[in-house]
Motif scaffolding. Structure first.
Motif: not given
Length: 311
Positions: A1, A5, A34, A58, A77, A79-82, A183, A187
């Motif tokens: 995980m 990001s 990332e 990326k 959009s 990104a996958s980080g906490n 995050r 959101n």
């Protein structure tokens, strides 16, 4: 995980981006992260070389540029980080600031947007904190009183910028060169407001977050070098025009009635004062950059952004 990001919007400035990425990978050890770089319609060569040098990044390449807020939102959009770290491309890391800030955020239950200490290239202190605009500090800013009374909270929006601070403090807003955001907060706020093409997007984000009861924290125990203005210093008109437009858009969005009229009048008065002042200084010193600055201020007097429907 993924823990963090890291989002970098880049326009040209590839040597600075290279220095940023090299120091980032060198110093960041304590978190899983990332890096997402969105190239916002750059016209200079250098992208392919950076892609080759940093294959773990990326890369998102846009053929034509969009506003800074819109470009960041597109990268968010992906990104996958906490946590999301909005990072300028002209930042140089000198320590593992990301791990330190992430650890602090976890210790306060991820309730805050966090900024760290910013340093100039010569390691002197750089403005890292700002108060939201008020009638008082707008008066101080536009009539240069903040320079005479830098510690006065009524006249100076920069009064909290004490280089000797050693503990985290709650503030109105932190500068957008390094903006660390849980995050969940991003959101909840539905990302950056794309009304702001360039400038004020981070101030608006902090303002909206505080309206929800959230906190904004300045964390001075970690530091980065911020070289400043990498994408705008070569284009005075772009910089001053967009600073002016974004400031008025912030007034339009968040100020009402007499407060809006006072804020706008004070801001426009500051522009009117600056034109002859900087023009005469430029002539006296034979400084063309000062004369260009004066002309930019004069031109902005005649620009007023239309209100967005619903404001």
């Amino acid at each position: 995980m993924i823990d963090v990001s890291i989002i970098i919007v880049n326009y040209n400035s590839y040597p600075l981006l290279d220095a940023c990425l090299e120091s980032l990978y060198k110093e960041t050890k304590g978190v899983i992260f990332e890096v997402i770089v969105l190239d916002n319609g750059s016209t200079d060569s250098g992208l392919d070389e950076n892609i080759s040098k940093y294959p773990a990044v990326k890369w998102i390449k846009k053929e034509s540029g969009s506003g800074f807020a819109a470009a960041n939102n597109e990268a968010f959009s992906a990104a996958s980080g906490n946590y999301i770290l909005m990072l300028n491309n002209d930042v140089v890391f000198v320590e593992d600031v990301i791990s330190s800030v992430a650890g602090y955020s976890a210790s306060i239950n991820d309730e805050a947007i966090i900024g760290c200490k910013l340093l100039n290239g010569d390691l002197t202190h750089q403005v890292s904190i700002v108060d939201f605009d008020t009638i008082g500090n707008l008066f101080g800013e536009n009539f240069f009183l903040y320079k005479l009374f830098p510690g006065n909270r009524f006249l100076s929006k920069y009064h909290l910028n004490d280089p000797m601070l050693k503990e985290p403090i709650e503030v109105d807003a932190v500068k957008g060169a390094f903006l660390f955001i849980p995050r969940t907060a991003l959101n909840k706020l539905n990302y950056l407001d794309e009304l702001f093409y360039f400038y004020y997007e981070e101030t608006d984000l902090c303002y909206r977050w505080k309206l929800t009861g959230g906190k904004v924290i300045y964390y001075p125990m970690s530091r980065i070098i911020h070289l400043g203005g990498a994408s705008t210093d070569s284009n005075d008109w772009f910089k001053y025009r967009n600073q002016h437009i974004s400031k008025i858009q912030f007034f339009q969005k968040h100020f009402k009635g007499i407060k809006f009229l006072f804020a706008l009048t004070i801001h426009e008065s500051g522009l009117i004062i600056r034109f002859p002042l900087y023009f005469l200084i430029g002539l006296f010193k034979r400084d063309r950059s000062m004369i260009r600055k004066a002309i930019c201020y004069f031109r902005t007097i005649f620009i007023y952004p239309a209100r967005v429907k619903g404001e």
